[in-house]
Scaffold this motif. Structure first.
Motif, PDB file in Angstrom:
ATOM      1  N   SER A 146      68.518  10.384  14.832  1.00  0.00           N
ATOM      2  CA  SER A 146      67.070   9.723  14.431  1.00  0.00           C
ATOM      3  C   SER A 146      66.732  10.490  13.020  1.00  0.00           C
ATOM      4  CB  SER A 146      65.874  10.107  15.611  1.00  0.00           C
ATOM      5  OG  SER A 146      65.787  11.598  15.685  1.00  0.00           O
ATOM      6  N   GLY A 147      67.445  11.492  12.898  1.00  0.00           N
ATOM      7  CA  GLY A 147      67.238  12.308  11.592  1.00  0.00           C
ATOM      8  C   GLY A 147      68.015  11.485  10.402  1.00  0.00           C
ATOM      9  N   TYR A 148      69.387  11.346  10.783  1.00  0.00           N
ATOM     10  CA  TYR A 148      70.094  10.607   9.862  1.00  0.00           C
ATOM     11  C   TYR A 148      69.457   9.265   9.728  1.00  0.00           C
ATOM     12  CZ  TYR A 148      73.861  13.984  10.376  1.00  0.00           C
ATOM     13  OH  TYR A 148      74.590  15.118  10.135  1.00  0.00           O
ATOM     14  N   LEU A 149      69.104   8.552  10.676  1.00  0.00           N
ATOM     15  CA  LEU A 149      68.404   7.284  10.574  1.00  0.00           C
ATOM     16  C   LEU A 149      67.250   7.356   9.658  1.00  0.00           C
ATOM     17  CD1 LEU A 149      68.912   5.675  14.096  1.00  0.00           C
ATOM     18  CD2 LEU A 149      69.875   5.289  11.872  1.00  0.00           C
ATOM     19  N   ALA A 150      66.248   8.236   9.619  1.00  0.00           N
ATOM     20  CA  ALA A 150      65.194   8.639   8.821  1.00  0.00           C
ATOM     21  C   ALA A 150      65.561   8.683   7.482  1.00  0.00           C
ATOM     22  CB  ALA A 150      64.406   9.571   9.451  1.00  0.00           C
ATOM     23  N   VAL A 151      66.604   9.442   7.368  1.00  0.00           N
ATOM     24  CA  VAL A 151      67.143   9.540   5.769  1.00  0.00           C
ATOM     25  C   VAL A 151      67.680   8.536   5.158  1.00  0.00           C
ATOM     26  CG1 VAL A 151      68.614  11.019   4.381  1.00  0.00           C
ATOM     27  CG2 VAL A 151      67.519  12.152   5.913  1.00  0.00           C
ATOM     28  N   VAL A 152      68.461   7.645   5.969  1.00  0.00           N
ATOM     29  CA  VAL A 152      69.016   6.393   5.474  1.00  0.00           C
ATOM     30  C   VAL A 152      68.234   5.409   5.126  1.00  0.00           C
ATOM     31  CG1 VAL A 152      70.681   4.513   5.949  1.00  0.00           C
ATOM     32  CG2 VAL A 152      71.396   6.720   6.413  1.00  0.00           C
ATOM     33  N   ALA A 153      66.981   5.415   6.026  1.00  0.00           N
ATOM     34  CA  ALA A 153      66.122   4.285   5.900  1.00  0.00           C
ATOM     35  C   ALA A 153      65.115   4.616   4.627  1.00  0.00           C
ATOM     36  CB  ALA A 153      64.967   4.200   7.138  1.00  0.00           C
ATOM     37  N   ALA A 154      64.966   5.852   4.569  1.00  0.00           N
ATOM     38  CA  ALA A 154      64.193   6.237   3.306  1.00  0.00           C
ATOM     39  C   ALA A 154      64.705   5.959   1.975  1.00  0.00           C
ATOM     40  CB  ALA A 154      63.685   7.828   3.431  1.00  0.00           C
ATOM     41  N   ILE A 155      66.228   6.062   1.894  1.00  0.00           N
ATOM     42  CA  ILE A 155      66.662   5.792   0.884  1.00  0.00           C
ATOM     43  C   ILE A 155      66.867   4.198   0.706  1.00  0.00           C
ATOM     44  CG2 ILE A 155      69.049   5.640  -0.344  1.00  0.00           C
ATOM     45  CD1 ILE A 155      69.485   8.460   1.119  1.00  0.00           C
ATOM     46  N   ILE A 156      67.021   3.376   1.735  1.00  0.00           N
ATOM     47  CA  ILE A 156      67.246   1.973   1.576  1.00  0.00           C
ATOM     48  C   ILE A 156      65.815   1.566   1.223  1.00  0.00           C
ATOM     49  CG2 ILE A 156      67.564  -0.016   2.895  1.00  0.00           C
ATOM     50  CD1 ILE A 156      69.629   1.379   4.343  1.00  0.00           C
ATOM     51  N   LEU A 157      64.747   2.061   1.860  1.00  0.00           N
ATOM     52  CA  LEU A 157      63.361   1.447   1.576  1.00  0.00           C
ATOM     53  C   LEU A 157      63.185   1.859   0.096  1.00  0.00           C
ATOM     54  CD1 LEU A 157      61.355   2.407   4.671  1.00  0.00           C
ATOM     55  CD2 LEU A 157      61.979   0.095   3.969  1.00  0.00           C
ATOM     56  N   THR A 158      63.272   2.929  -0.472  1.00  0.00           N
ATOM     57  CA  THR A 158      63.036   3.285  -1.719  1.00  0.00           C
ATOM     58  C   THR A 158      63.788   2.343  -2.864  1.00  0.00           C
ATOM     59  OG1 THR A 158      62.826   5.678  -1.337  1.00  0.00           O
ATOM     60  CG2 THR A 158      63.249   5.074  -3.392  1.00  0.00           C
ATOM     61  N   VAL A 159      65.021   2.276  -2.474  1.00  0.00           N
ATOM     62  CA  VAL A 159      65.976   1.218  -3.453  1.00  0.00           C
ATOM     63  C   VAL A 159      65.485  -0.227  -3.385  1.00  0.00           C
ATOM     64  CG1 VAL A 159      68.456   0.317  -3.840  1.00  0.00           C
ATOM     65  CG2 VAL A 159      67.838   2.708  -3.403  1.00  0.00           C
ATOM     66  N   VAL A 160      65.124  -0.704  -2.215  1.00  0.00           N
ATOM     67  CA  VAL A 160      64.453  -1.894  -2.220  1.00  0.00           C
ATOM     68  C   VAL A 160      63.115  -2.147  -3.001  1.00  0.00           C
ATOM     69  CG1 VAL A 160      63.501  -3.683  -0.532  1.00  0.00           C
ATOM     70  CG2 VAL A 160      65.794  -2.632   0.020  1.00  0.00           C
ATOM     71  N   THR A 161      62.149  -1.215  -2.718  1.00  0.00           N
ATOM     72  CA  THR A 161      60.982  -1.054  -3.454  1.00  0.00           C
ATOM     73  C   THR A 161      61.152  -1.103  -4.805  1.00  0.00           C
ATOM     74  OG1 THR A 161      60.105   0.212  -1.651  1.00  0.00           O
ATOM     75  CG2 THR A 161      58.852   0.219  -3.747  1.00  0.00           C
ATOM     76  N   TRP A 162      62.108  -0.427  -5.414  1.00  0.00           N
ATOM     77  CA  TRP A 162      62.391  -0.434  -6.917  1.00  0.00           C
ATOM     78  C   TRP A 162      62.787  -1.683  -7.345  1.00  0.00           C
ATOM     79  CZ3 TRP A 162      61.132   3.252 -10.877  1.00  0.00           C
ATOM     80  CH2 TRP A 162      60.088   4.279 -10.630  1.00  0.00           C
ATOM     81  N   VAL A 163      64.037  -2.111  -6.510  1.00  0.00           N
ATOM     82  CA  VAL A 163      64.690  -3.379  -7.248  1.00  0.00           C
ATOM     83  C   VAL A 163      63.537  -4.460  -7.202  1.00  0.00           C
ATOM     84  CG1 VAL A 163      66.060  -5.045  -6.437  1.00  0.00           C
ATOM     85  CG2 VAL A 163      67.139  -2.544  -6.499  1.00  0.00           C
ATOM     86  N   ALA A 164      62.831  -4.553  -6.134  1.00  0.00           N
ATOM     87  CA  ALA A 164      61.837  -5.353  -5.997  1.00  0.00           C
ATOM     88  C   ALA A 164      60.673  -5.192  -7.173  1.00  0.00           C
ATOM     89  CB  ALA A 164      61.041  -5.490  -4.360  1.00  0.00           C
ATOM     90  N   ALA A 165      60.463  -4.037  -7.367  1.00  0.00           N
ATOM     91  CA  ALA A 165      59.193  -3.807  -8.486  1.00  0.00           C
ATOM     92  C   ALA A 165      60.075  -4.427  -9.987  1.00  0.00           C
ATOM     93  CB  ALA A 165      59.163  -2.491  -8.609  1.00  0.00           C
ATOM     94  N   TYR A 166      61.258  -4.210 -10.067  1.00  0.00           N
ATOM     95  CA  TYR A 166      61.786  -4.541 -11.361  1.00  0.00           C
ATOM     96  C   TYR A 166      62.258  -5.941 -11.536  1.00  0.00           C
ATOM     97  CZ  TYR A 166      63.260  -0.089 -13.542  1.00  0.00           C
ATOM     98  OH  TYR A 166      62.994   0.903 -14.390  1.00  0.00           O
ATOM     99  N   LEU A 167      62.219  -6.710 -10.413  1.00  0.00           N
ATOM    100  CA  LEU A 167      62.457  -8.355 -10.061  1.00  0.00           C
ATOM    101  C   LEU A 167      61.120  -8.912 -10.476  1.00  0.00           C
ATOM    102  CD1 LEU A 167      65.092  -8.667  -7.102  1.00  0.00           C
ATOM    103  CD2 LEU A 167      65.424  -9.012  -9.609  1.00  0.00           C
ATOM    104  N   VAL A 168      59.867  -8.424 -10.274  1.00  0.00           N
ATOM    105  CA  VAL A 168      58.827  -8.920 -10.030  1.00  0.00           C
ATOM    106  C   VAL A 168      58.334  -8.734 -11.227  1.00  0.00           C
ATOM    107  CG1 VAL A 168      56.487  -8.601  -9.231  1.00  0.00           C
ATOM    108  CG2 VAL A 168      58.041  -8.656  -7.521  1.00  0.00           C
ATOM    109  N   ASP A 169      58.532  -7.489 -11.895  1.00  0.00           N
ATOM    110  CA  ASP A 169      58.024  -7.173 -13.400  1.00  0.00           C
ATOM    111  C   ASP A 169      58.979  -7.837 -14.463  1.00  0.00           C
ATOM    112  OD1 ASP A 169      56.034  -5.966 -14.987  1.00  0.00           O
ATOM    113  OD2 ASP A 169      57.288  -4.319 -15.163  1.00  0.00           O
ATOM    114  N   GLY A 170      59.891  -8.205 -14.133  1.00  0.00           N
ATOM    115  CA  GLY A 170      60.952  -8.852 -15.160  1.00  0.00           C
ATOM    116  C   GLY A 170      61.709  -7.767 -15.852  1.00  0.00           C
TER     117      GLY A 170
END
Length: 132
Positions: free
Chosen positions: A105-129
């Motif tokens: 569950s610790g590994y899953l928490a770290v991997v999920a945090a990394i994925i969610l961070t990358v998805v958030t930043w990619v989405a922010a760049y896509l929305v903001d052009g």
């Protein structure tokens, strides 16, 4: 005289650094980092109310490389703290307390945090052009 030959802390001889312990320490550190980040968020919100010049100054700090790096780290800290907090909620319910489950569950928490961070930043760049 025999008391001088005994080790002061016997547990130090068998102590070893563990993944779950590192996550626990990191959870506390990200909590403190989120508090500091919230102060900067409040600064940004106050700058909006203070007028155009104050907002331009705050926005200039945020979009600079150090500002973006701190914002990225704050995003990662947020998601890690959230995912690890969910892990703790399961523990409070008596689930996932076996060492192998806690490690996974610790590994899953770290991997999920990394994925969610990358998805958030990619989405922010896509929305903001890409102007972020």
């Amino acid at each position: 005289m025999a008391a001088q030959n005994r080790p002061v802390s016997p547990h130090l001889q068998i102590y070893r650094f563990m993944w779950t312990m590192a996550l626990s320490i990191t959870h506390r550190m990200t909590g403190m980092f989120l508090t500091i980040g919230t102060i900067f968020l409040v600064y940004w919100l106050v700058s909006i109310a203070a007028g155009e010049a104050a907002y331009a100054t705050a926005q200039g700090l945020i979009v600079s490389w150090p500002g973006r790096l701190l914002l990225f780290a704050w995003t990662l800290a947020f998601y890690f703290h959230f995912c690890n907090g969910l892990r703790h909620l399961f523990w409070d319910a008596g689930q996932g307390l076996e060492l192998s489950q806690a490690r996974l569950s610790g590994y899953l928490a770290v991997v999920a945090a990394i994925i969610l961070t990358v998805v958030t930043w990619v989405a922010a760049y896509l929305v903001d052009g890409g102007a972020l």
